[in-house]
Design an enzyme around this catalytic site. Structure first.
Site, mmCIF file in Angstrom:
data_model
loop_
_atom_site.group_PDB
_atom_site.id
_atom_site.type_symbol
_atom_site.label_atom_id
_atom_site.label_comp_id
_atom_site.label_asym_id
_atom_site.label_seq_id
_atom_site.Cartn_x
_atom_site.Cartn_y
_atom_site.Cartn_z
ATOM 1 N N ARG B 24 0.833 -1.212 0.000
ATOM 2 C CA ARG B 24 0.000 0.000 0.000
ATOM 3 C C ARG B 24 0.864 1.258 0.000
ATOM 4 O O ARG B 24 0.420 2.312 -0.428
ATOM 5 C CB ARG B 24 -0.926 0.026 1.230
ATOM 6 C CG ARG B 24 -2.219 -0.762 1.033
ATOM 7 C CD ARG B 24 -3.286 -0.388 2.070
ATOM 8 N NE ARG B 24 -2.883 -0.767 3.414
ATOM 9 C CZ ARG B 24 -3.033 -1.983 3.925
ATOM 10 N NH1 ARG B 24 -3.598 -2.948 3.200
ATOM 11 N NH2 ARG B 24 -2.640 -2.265 5.148
ATOM 12 N N CYS B 44 -7.064 -18.410 15.812
ATOM 13 C CA CYS B 44 -7.961 -18.361 16.974
ATOM 14 C C CYS B 44 -9.354 -18.884 16.667
ATOM 15 O O CYS B 44 -10.166 -19.068 17.580
ATOM 16 C CB CYS B 44 -8.072 -16.937 17.498
ATOM 17 S SG CYS B 44 -6.503 -16.299 18.071
ATOM 18 N N TYR B 449 -21.967 4.581 32.288
ATOM 19 C CA TYR B 449 -22.975 4.112 33.236
ATOM 20 C C TYR B 449 -24.352 4.219 32.609
ATOM 21 O O TYR B 449 -24.781 5.296 32.218
ATOM 22 C CB TYR B 449 -22.923 4.921 34.537
ATOM 23 C CG TYR B 449 -24.199 4.872 35.345
ATOM 24 C CD1 TYR B 449 -24.822 3.648 35.608
ATOM 25 C CD2 TYR B 449 -24.800 6.034 35.830
ATOM 26 C CE1 TYR B 449 -26.010 3.600 36.327
ATOM 27 C CE2 TYR B 449 -25.979 5.993 36.547
ATOM 28 C CZ TYR B 449 -26.588 4.774 36.800
ATOM 29 O OH TYR B 449 -27.764 4.716 37.510
#
Lengths: 471, 471
Positions: B24, B44, B449
């Site tokens: 690139r 994985c 929160y």
């Protein structure tokens, strides 16, 4: 000689956090005056009680009066502080049947904020703001058919029974208008939909959840629509129509028949207690405080939704009333007054909201114009990336807006939306912002990767890569 | 004159990230030699293919050979680099039918790591390590009844067909032993349980997921048990028993009849390609690299699971082979070789793992003894706190271990376990650690929160409060 007590005005997040922390640090006296009957309740839980996902109103209480007494806090409910005399170090308290002056050694004003009603007539039946347990209890009763209402919903608390009884007796609504597409508006849209009410949501500006930016709204609005909410943006609500009970809402000249209107048009700090003292004020008239929550008056602190705070990104005074920072500021003032000087901490404007399945978060300065106003040269990019490895089931596209300063590379703000663990990811950005990380440093963070939780490049890292490439 | 190409040894995460980034940034030539047939696969993801939650083996490929060609990368599969001559700047390549020397201008060794088998006889039928797509394909075939095996599971890739055919013809196992309770062991316990196999998991030390600390294991082990896995800790596996096919495993003298054994006993860096060059080595014999991925040899870089990296907490050399940091280091080397010097970044040892419903994360130094060895004076606390507001349904107790340095207050490490968005919360700690925050600064972070996602005090903040209180 015994010192005068530490006096706290207001028995919610900031006030009781301060009193509790103070009592953990010292055995000196603390008196908390609360003008209402409710103390220590979770304001943010009100929509979920209305929705029905919280069983009882009193489940929203963090501490009962007896918990508070056990902490050695002298709590006086139904006691309104009507004046402060900073020279004499006394407050004047109206206890209904008596009025008296209470001396203090130090004072904390933690009177919070109130929902405003704009120019609307909020006295009609069927018109509610979502502020305080009594409003939630009344709305819940209103949403329930008279023969189906179960007072057990209230739990065992000092509820305004007359208001509940009045609302429980009315026919339940089938159509609702929500005025304002902020957190409360969006959460109430979900709650009312769950209660079987058809919802029109009216937002004055171009998109809902204004502080989250346009990219988040582009995810949320279609999702609201998909779940049956009719979203009106760039919409001006002209008036509420009705005689005793609301019958319709008129927006941009169009009439929408409704039996329920929820006003989520803003909040204002409850500063009246300090009127006449000459206390310094900040944005929105909030009480100006320093890094330790001190006001311009000697021995007078302010904390929570009534007070200003320092913004983590701009370093300037701001007013962002939210729950965590109210709790923290109160706790810090409690420690400081007890003799352990503790900064209240900056606010980063971190906020998360759930809109049905969509999770949204925001932090810092998301709006480019606001960043420019604060003296930054903002670069902003929005990306979408998977929340999990592409081959692992259950992921969702996650949208991340990231704003950085071109000159320093510093991360200024960000916003996130997506259905899979999106909101909590804003904590990564909040931490990066409060630690003054650059976007290049953010890009190099060793973040979690495992197929069920994140792709190799977490959406936050993808955004950081793209913004770094633009600097 | 044209410069010799950038030569990359190894066609997985680090190697192809380097080649892609290089292309690139420049139009110079890059040649990637891969000794096997598979390139660019998600290691994985192997347990999830075996589990059956990934449809086809080839879903685990990030890039196809044609994607790679489109990026202008000259990929040569089945080409093993058998020697490097740093003085001549050539590599010797064994292509099976021919052997040739390839000059390079710069070299990247990205040969990864391999699963070890310890002292066990891994040649028996029914004994597997989970490393590479062929091992996953073979195990999947082995787990399937001969008349039920569908070769469509393989997708369209260069699979080792003989190995698959051999395993597909064998009777499927009903009982398995997993040797090693690390990530692979725990993930495979979940995968094999999903395939209907009864699993015994053997862990040599006192608890599974050793790097996550005891508190995480105390959540994971009962959860594994609840889901039907028999967990043996402090267990020494003596030997695998069988003639052609495994018949039993003997652990601490006790015989467990099984038809399947999965070995998850460790990995080693594939450094043989640099044997004889005198290259400097680090922990576990991994190739020593500097902040830009340079080895001690001129114009030779190393990245990914074969290379060392700098630890974000200790600042010292470490070897932690994981996916994100391999991708990032490769990408950084690609940029550097292309002319844009880019640091590979530190590693914080961030890891997350799913064990059925339990989500676990860890970062930095969790073990107090390891922290002391690194010169810190560690303070460690473990707390549990709700993942949501207590009144909001669907939350779970979240366990957080937090380690800080008593002298400086700096956050050194942490670990998290819980069922509700627990793992991704480790990113907050990873960010705090890489930004060198103290635990008092962590405590003051303005984190998210909202009742559906976090209580007022997020479990991470609760842990920070408790540790701050101990300093």
């Amino acid at each position: 000689m015994e010192r005068d007590p530490f006096v706290v005005v207001g028995g919610d997040a900031a006030g009781l956090s301060a009193a509790s922390k103070f009592r953990r640090e010292t055995n000196r006296d603390v008196v908390v005056f609360e003008r209402g009957q409710w103390v220590s309740y979770a304001h943010c839980g009100l929509p979920y009680f209305v929705e029905g996902s919280v069983d009882r109103l009193t489940d929203l209480l963090s501490l009962s009066p007896s918990d508070i007494a056990e902490r050695g806090i002298d709590l006086r409910r139904g006691h309104e502080v009507v004046a402060v005399d900073p020279a004499a170090r006394t407050v004047t308290v109206d206890a209904g049947d008596e009025r008296f002056d209470q001396p203090y050694s130090e004072l904390l004003v933690a009177t919070g904020a109130r929902a405003t009603t704009g120019d609307f007539d909020a006295s009609l039946d069927g018109v509610f703001t979502i502020h305080g347990l009594d409003s939630a209890a009344a709305l819940d009763a209103y949403l329930t058919a008279p023969d189906a209402y179960d007072p057990a919903r209230l739990g065992d608390g000092p509820v305004d029974e007359a208001r509940v009884t009045h609302n429980a007796a009315l026919d339940p609504p089938t159509r609702a208008a929500i005025v304002g597409g902020g957190y409360v508006g969006v959460e109430m849209a979900e709650a009312l939909t769950a209660r079987g009410v058809a919802v029109h949501l009216f937002q004055r500006s171009g998109h809902v959840l204004q502080p989250f930016g346009a990219a988040v709204a582009e995810r949320v609005e279609p999702h609201l629509t998909e779940r049956g909410v009719t979203v009106h943006t760039d919409a001006t609500v002209d008036r509420l129509v009705g005689d005793e009970r609301i019958e319709a809402i008129v927006a941009d000249g169009e009439r929408f028949p409704v039996e329920l209107a929820v006003l989520g048009v803003g909040v204002r700090p409850n500063t009246a207690v300090l009127d006449g003292t000459g206390v310094a004020r900040g944005p929105n008239g909030a009480i100006r405080t320093d890094a330790y929550g001190r006001t311009s008056l000697p021995a007078v602190h302010a904390a929570g939704d009534v007070a200003t705070a320092r913004h983590a990104v701009t370093g300037t005074e701001t007013w962002i009333p939210l729950g965590l920072t109210a709790n923290r500021a109160g706790r810090a003032v409690g420690a400081t007054v007890a003799g352990d000087p503790t900064p209240v901490g900056d606010v980063a404007g971190t906020a998360v909201v759930k809109a049905f399945e969509m999770e949204c978060g925001r932090v810092g300065i998301v709006d480019e114009a606001a960043a420019a106003d604060a003296g930054f040269d903002p670069v902003s990019e929005t990306i979408t990336a998977g929340s999990r490895s592409g081959y692992y089931p259950g992921g969702d596209e996650t949208t991340v807006t990231l704003v950085a300063d071109r000159t320093t590379g510093r991360v200024l703000g960000g916003a996130i939306a997506g259905r899979d663990r999106a909101a909590i990811r804003v904590d990564t950005l909040a931490t990066a912002i409060e630690a003054d990380l650059t976007v290049a440093e953010l890009e190099r963070l060793d973040l979690a990767y495992a197929p069920p939780f994140s792709p190799v490049w977490d959406p936050v890292l993808v955004a950081a890569k793209v913004v770094t490439g633009k600097l």
